[in-house]
Design a protein around this motif. Sequence first.
Motif, PDB file in Angstrom:
ATOM      1  N   THR A 173      -6.885 -21.481 -36.067  1.00  0.00           N
ATOM      2  CA  THR A 173      -6.721 -20.291 -36.906  1.00  0.00           C
ATOM      3  C   THR A 173      -7.508 -19.153 -36.273  1.00  0.00           C
ATOM      4  O   THR A 173      -8.371 -19.379 -35.423  1.00  0.00           O
ATOM      5  CB  THR A 173      -7.271 -20.521 -38.318  1.00  0.00           C
ATOM      6  OG1 THR A 173      -8.676 -20.753 -38.196  1.00  0.00           O
ATOM      7  CG2 THR A 173      -6.610 -21.708 -38.995  1.00  0.00           C
ATOM      8  N   TRP A 174      -7.222 -17.930 -36.729  1.00  0.00           N
ATOM      9  CA  TRP A 174      -7.955 -16.787 -36.190  1.00  0.00           C
ATOM     10  C   TRP A 174      -9.418 -16.833 -36.622  1.00  0.00           C
ATOM     11  O   TRP A 174     -10.289 -16.326 -35.909  1.00  0.00           O
ATOM     12  CB  TRP A 174      -7.290 -15.481 -36.616  1.00  0.00           C
ATOM     13  CG  TRP A 174      -6.000 -15.225 -35.868  1.00  0.00           C
ATOM     14  CD1 TRP A 174      -4.738 -15.260 -36.370  1.00  0.00           C
ATOM     15  CD2 TRP A 174      -5.868 -14.934 -34.472  1.00  0.00           C
ATOM     16  NE1 TRP A 174      -3.814 -15.006 -35.377  1.00  0.00           N
ATOM     17  CE2 TRP A 174      -4.479 -14.794 -34.200  1.00  0.00           C
ATOM     18  CE3 TRP A 174      -6.764 -14.789 -33.421  1.00  0.00           C
ATOM     19  CZ2 TRP A 174      -3.984 -14.510 -32.925  1.00  0.00           C
ATOM     20  CZ3 TRP A 174      -6.263 -14.497 -32.154  1.00  0.00           C
ATOM     21  CH2 TRP A 174      -4.896 -14.364 -31.911  1.00  0.00           C
ATOM     22  N   ASP A 175      -9.717 -17.451 -37.772  1.00  0.00           N
ATOM     23  CA  ASP A 175     -11.117 -17.616 -38.171  1.00  0.00           C
ATOM     24  C   ASP A 175     -11.858 -18.490 -37.168  1.00  0.00           C
ATOM     25  O   ASP A 175     -12.983 -18.181 -36.761  1.00  0.00           O
ATOM     26  CB  ASP A 175     -11.199 -18.250 -39.574  1.00  0.00           C
ATOM     27  CG  ASP A 175     -10.893 -17.231 -40.653  1.00  0.00           C
ATOM     28  OD1 ASP A 175     -10.968 -16.016 -40.337  1.00  0.00           O
ATOM     29  OD2 ASP A 175     -10.551 -17.634 -41.780  1.00  0.00           O
ATOM     30  N   GLU A 176     -11.185 -19.584 -36.752  1.00  0.00           N
ATOM     31  CA  GLU A 176     -11.808 -20.456 -35.754  1.00  0.00           C
ATOM     32  C   GLU A 176     -11.987 -19.721 -34.432  1.00  0.00           C
ATOM     33  O   GLU A 176     -12.969 -19.926 -33.712  1.00  0.00           O
ATOM     34  CB  GLU A 176     -10.948 -21.711 -35.526  1.00  0.00           C
ATOM     35  CG  GLU A 176     -10.984 -22.708 -36.681  1.00  0.00           C
ATOM     36  CD  GLU A 176     -10.057 -23.897 -36.442  1.00  0.00           C
ATOM     37  OE1 GLU A 176      -9.602 -24.478 -37.429  1.00  0.00           O
ATOM     38  OE2 GLU A 176      -9.786 -24.232 -35.266  1.00  0.00           O
ATOM     39  N   TYR A 177     -11.009 -18.862 -34.128  1.00  0.00           N
ATOM     40  CA  TYR A 177     -11.088 -18.095 -32.877  1.00  0.00           C
ATOM     41  C   TYR A 177     -12.321 -17.188 -32.902  1.00  0.00           C
ATOM     42  O   TYR A 177     -13.083 -17.106 -31.932  1.00  0.00           O
ATOM     43  CB  TYR A 177      -9.802 -17.277 -32.711  1.00  0.00           C
ATOM     44  CG  TYR A 177      -9.677 -16.517 -31.404  1.00  0.00           C
ATOM     45  CD1 TYR A 177      -9.176 -17.132 -30.261  1.00  0.00           C
ATOM     46  CD2 TYR A 177     -10.056 -15.169 -31.309  1.00  0.00           C
ATOM     47  CE1 TYR A 177      -9.040 -16.442 -29.073  1.00  0.00           C
ATOM     48  CE2 TYR A 177      -9.925 -14.470 -30.118  1.00  0.00           C
ATOM     49  CZ  TYR A 177      -9.423 -15.112 -29.000  1.00  0.00           C
ATOM     50  OH  TYR A 177      -9.299 -14.424 -27.819  1.00  0.00           O
ATOM     51  N   ALA A 178     -12.535 -16.519 -34.028  1.00  0.00           N
ATOM     52  CA  ALA A 178     -13.695 -15.629 -34.165  1.00  0.00           C
ATOM     53  C   ALA A 178     -14.994 -16.426 -34.041  1.00  0.00           C
ATOM     54  O   ALA A 178     -15.956 -15.988 -33.384  1.00  0.00           O
ATOM     55  CB  ALA A 178     -13.641 -14.901 -35.509  1.00  0.00           C
ATOM     56  N   GLU A 179     -15.002 -17.589 -34.668  1.00  0.00           N
ATOM     57  CA  GLU A 179     -16.197 -18.448 -34.606  1.00  0.00           C
ATOM     58  C   GLU A 179     -16.468 -18.874 -33.161  1.00  0.00           C
ATOM     59  O   GLU A 179     -17.609 -18.817 -32.677  1.00  0.00           O
ATOM     60  CB  GLU A 179     -15.976 -19.687 -35.515  1.00  0.00           C
ATOM     61  CG  GLU A 179     -17.214 -20.175 -36.227  1.00  0.00           C
ATOM     62  CD  GLU A 179     -18.182 -19.052 -36.624  1.00  0.00           C
ATOM     63  OE1 GLU A 179     -19.265 -19.032 -36.028  1.00  0.00           O
ATOM     64  OE2 GLU A 179     -17.857 -18.201 -37.496  1.00  0.00           O
ATOM     65  N   ALA A 180     -15.372 -19.265 -32.464  1.00  0.00           N
ATOM     66  CA  ALA A 180     -15.505 -19.687 -31.062  1.00  0.00           C
ATOM     67  C   ALA A 180     -16.022 -18.525 -30.213  1.00  0.00           C
ATOM     68  O   ALA A 180     -16.831 -18.720 -29.304  1.00  0.00           O
ATOM     69  CB  ALA A 180     -14.162 -20.176 -30.536  1.00  0.00           C
ATOM     70  N   ALA A 181     -15.578 -17.297 -30.545  1.00  0.00           N
ATOM     71  CA  ALA A 181     -16.028 -16.121 -29.786  1.00  0.00           C
ATOM     72  C   ALA A 181     -17.538 -15.978 -29.910  1.00  0.00           C
ATOM     73  O   ALA A 181     -18.227 -15.674 -28.934  1.00  0.00           O
ATOM     74  CB  ALA A 181     -15.327 -14.865 -30.300  1.00  0.00           C
ATOM     75  N   ALA A 294      -1.681 -23.154 -25.690  1.00  0.00           N
ATOM     76  CA  ALA A 294      -1.579 -23.705 -27.043  1.00  0.00           C
ATOM     77  C   ALA A 294      -0.865 -22.667 -27.899  1.00  0.00           C
ATOM     78  O   ALA A 294      -0.779 -21.500 -27.510  1.00  0.00           O
ATOM     79  CB  ALA A 294      -2.976 -23.986 -27.594  1.00  0.00           C
ATOM     80  N   PRO A 295      -0.354 -23.058 -29.070  1.00  0.00           N
ATOM     81  CA  PRO A 295       0.224 -22.046 -29.950  1.00  0.00           C
ATOM     82  C   PRO A 295      -0.842 -21.017 -30.341  1.00  0.00           C
ATOM     83  O   PRO A 295      -2.037 -21.313 -30.313  1.00  0.00           O
ATOM     84  CB  PRO A 295       0.674 -22.839 -31.174  1.00  0.00           C
ATOM     85  CG  PRO A 295       0.802 -24.238 -30.693  1.00  0.00           C
ATOM     86  CD  PRO A 295      -0.216 -24.413 -29.607  1.00  0.00           C
ATOM     87  N   LEU A 296      -0.416 -19.821 -30.706  1.00  0.00           N
ATOM     88  CA  LEU A 296      -1.360 -18.798 -31.167  1.00  0.00           C
ATOM     89  C   LEU A 296      -2.125 -19.326 -32.369  1.00  0.00           C
ATOM     90  O   LEU A 296      -1.580 -20.054 -33.180  1.00  0.00           O
ATOM     91  CB  LEU A 296      -0.602 -17.541 -31.618  1.00  0.00           C
ATOM     92  CG  LEU A 296      -0.212 -16.455 -30.633  1.00  0.00           C
ATOM     93  CD1 LEU A 296       0.299 -15.252 -31.410  1.00  0.00           C
ATOM     94  CD2 LEU A 296      -1.363 -16.042 -29.735  1.00  0.00           C
ATOM     95  N   PRO A 297      -3.402 -18.944 -32.510  1.00  0.00           N
ATOM     96  CA  PRO A 297      -4.102 -19.250 -33.759  1.00  0.00           C
ATOM     97  C   PRO A 297      -3.331 -18.640 -34.937  1.00  0.00           C
ATOM     98  O   PRO A 297      -2.656 -17.627 -34.768  1.00  0.00           O
ATOM     99  CB  PRO A 297      -5.453 -18.565 -33.577  1.00  0.00           C
ATOM    100  CG  PRO A 297      -5.623 -18.416 -32.100  1.00  0.00           C
ATOM    101  CD  PRO A 297      -4.251 -18.242 -31.547  1.00  0.00           C
ATOM    102  N   GLN A 298      -3.430 -19.265 -36.107  1.00  0.00           N
ATOM    103  CA  GLN A 298      -2.662 -18.821 -37.266  1.00  0.00           C
ATOM    104  C   GLN A 298      -3.564 -18.088 -38.254  1.00  0.00           C
ATOM    105  O   GLN A 298      -4.779 -18.253 -38.252  1.00  0.00           O
ATOM    106  CB  GLN A 298      -2.018 -20.027 -37.955  1.00  0.00           C
ATOM    107  CG  GLN A 298      -1.115 -20.829 -37.055  1.00  0.00           C
ATOM    108  CD  GLN A 298       0.108 -20.046 -36.627  1.00  0.00           C
ATOM    109  OE1 GLN A 298       0.756 -19.402 -37.440  1.00  0.00           O
ATOM    110  NE2 GLN A 298       0.426 -20.079 -35.333  1.00  0.00           N
ATOM    111  N   TRP A 299      -2.942 -17.283 -39.110  1.00  0.00           N
ATOM    112  CA  TRP A 299      -3.716 -16.577 -40.127  1.00  0.00           C
ATOM    113  C   TRP A 299      -4.062 -17.494 -41.292  1.00  0.00           C
ATOM    114  O   TRP A 299      -5.107 -17.348 -41.921  1.00  0.00           O
ATOM    115  CB  TRP A 299      -2.990 -15.333 -40.619  1.00  0.00           C
ATOM    116  CG  TRP A 299      -3.030 -14.262 -39.576  1.00  0.00           C
ATOM    117  CD1 TRP A 299      -2.028 -13.906 -38.735  1.00  0.00           C
ATOM    118  CD2 TRP A 299      -4.154 -13.469 -39.207  1.00  0.00           C
ATOM    119  NE1 TRP A 299      -2.460 -12.925 -37.864  1.00  0.00           N
ATOM    120  CE2 TRP A 299      -3.757 -12.634 -38.142  1.00  0.00           C
ATOM    121  CE3 TRP A 299      -5.470 -13.370 -39.675  1.00  0.00           C
ATOM    122  CZ2 TRP A 299      -4.619 -11.722 -37.529  1.00  0.00           C
ATOM    123  CZ3 TRP A 299      -6.327 -12.456 -39.071  1.00  0.00           C
ATOM    124  CH2 TRP A 299      -5.906 -11.656 -38.021  1.00  0.00           C
TER     125      TRP A 299
END
Lengths: 438, 295
Positions: A173-181, A294-299
Amino acid sequence: MRTRRFSALAAALLTVVLAAGCSGSGSGSPENATGTAPAQSGPVKLTYWTWVPNMDKIVQKWNAANPDIQVTVSKQAGGDDAAAKFLTAAKAGNPPDLIQAEYQHLPSFVAAEAVADIAAQANQVRSEFSEGLWNLVTLGTDGVYGIPQDSGPMMLFYRADLFDKYGIEVPKTWDEYAEAARTVRKKDPKVYLGTFSSKDPGSFAGLAQQAGAQWWSISGDAWKVTVNDAATLKVAGYWGDLVREGVIDDMPYFTPEWNKALNDGTLLTWPSAVWAPGVLEANAPKAKGKWAVAPLPQWTAGENVSGFWGGSSTAVAAASPHKEQAVRFATWLNTDPEALELLVKEGAIYPAATKGQSVLTEAPGYFAQQKDFWQLANQVAATARGFTFGPNVNVTYDAFKNAFDKAVEAKSSFADAVNAMQEATVADMKKSGFQLAQ
Amino acid sequence: MSTGVLPARAAARHARPRLHPLRGAVPTAVLLLGAVYCLFPVTWVLIAATKTPGELFSTATLAIGSGLWSNIADLLAYRDGVFLLWLGNTVLYAGVGATLSAAVSALAGYALAKYRFPGRNLVFNLLIGGILVPAVVLAIPQYLLLSKAGLADTYWSVLLPQILSPYGIYLARIYAAAAVPDALVEAARIDGAGHGQIFFRVALPLMTPGLVTVFLFQFTAIWNNFLLPFIMLGDDRAFPLTVGLYTLLAAGANQPSLYNLILTGAMLSIIPLVALFLTMQRYWRTDLSRGAVKS
């Protein structure tokens, strides 16, 4: 979208074209009602402006099999400039018979009456394409203004080796993406998980599409413009917060420093489209085999949607005296199995035709270790949603670059930048005389 | 100069360098700075053209790469050698265009400088106005005009607009006024020479250095022109280098730009320009008429 260096030129050309009046004065359009030429001796000659690599070779096949319809390829500079040049040529009355038209430019061609409605012939191949792609060439009307050629469903490209090194999971998810950032920045302050490019409106449009944005729609005779809808504001706010927080870089794509970051491993992901392997291979040859997709992170967790970045169709000029033959060629090029195979192998495109996607079996060399590259791409393609583009995408895209450049520079609100895009788009459409629904 | 008329001032003038020995260093430094400013980008192109695609974005900016020959080979092989075709086109556009432009400038400049006729100043003022209008602004009107004439997308569409160069005519007029003495023209006329004979046998040889300048200016301008051929030409077999190389740069969204080929192409395309300037320099001799007239 890679051609922003000359977007000022493109804008200048377009301005002149629009200033010349949207009257479609019909200079040099001697066609009769059916669009077929009167009987003549010798083969029909068609010219075709495109920038697909090796298109000459693909067209050779057609020319050999169709001695009475000979197509000449003229390779052009791609992108926004090609659109401006075509519009200018159409106004002057000497456009090519066939043109590679990016989906976002097609509505401006239709508005300028530069491309022909080929619904009668083209509807026969409608079933070859997904509903979403077909809508991009009909603009949601009964007309058909091109045959889809390629598409750019978006995916997340990432450095698999460095994800392991920093102990990051592929974000779902985009939340996970932000966390990973944030995690990446903590582990190594020289490294960024990703970057937000203020120079690539096509990328932003794709991400907005994934979130469900609808920038334009047609209701009756009027256009409805909602560039600043809730979905777009959500996407802009998300990236704006990350850039301000300093966990996502703000360097534009396709620049030397971006290439460098791809090479030396200080940039870990690129939310991009299916054509990314070619770009990565050319710009970061050293990282071969290290990238994965991978597929795009999801909302929303569990969702499965994507957007489009890029893609084009083959359109027929309204002024062409040989429309019927031109459509026959365009149909062959984009639906015939032999042509599709050539498009994939020689032209290195991701075909729009559903059956063309089965030609893609062997993963691109750069992603050799990821055997399921194309299966994944085909799955994502089926879930990607586009939106109807408006007649002045160039204005909206220029407004994106100006507003987001400033927002990134001043670390100000990305939402304001989206509102600026909306205002510029509406103002330009009013000035050009389009009817706007409130 | 200093023949005793103003000895004090002359002495001061001579004394200056002795008083400020470093004064001469300032202009030299400025010129050196200018040279670096102009030459650094060229050096960068030369160095970057030697890098393989892998080295281009990963090695130090000024580190020489190992891919010069493979880049050149790739460039010449690109689309069956279309680069050479573009090079040929550019030579044709620039060579023929600059020659015709110099010829037109010579005739017009000589006529404006040496003949008195009604409307002369009007014509000249219009030309001066023409210098002030950038060629970029004219490109689209010219395209629409040539489209009407059925000449768009032909070699003529690029050649014709560049034959008439207001700046070239202006330069030729100034040069003719200064380099062709009226006395010489009158002498030729008294000897029974006609207008054509005077122009070709007397004026033209005297104007040569000025015309070489016009030729070089126009040659470089056409060689580097992007917008006009970009708008005029649809057929990629007629492209000059500038527009051709641009198709490699703007290869479309799903294709990477072929940076190493573009850089190699840019490097190869400046070589003929440099060679031309070096060989044409010897025509820059001034004061050809010295000794022809005693005044």
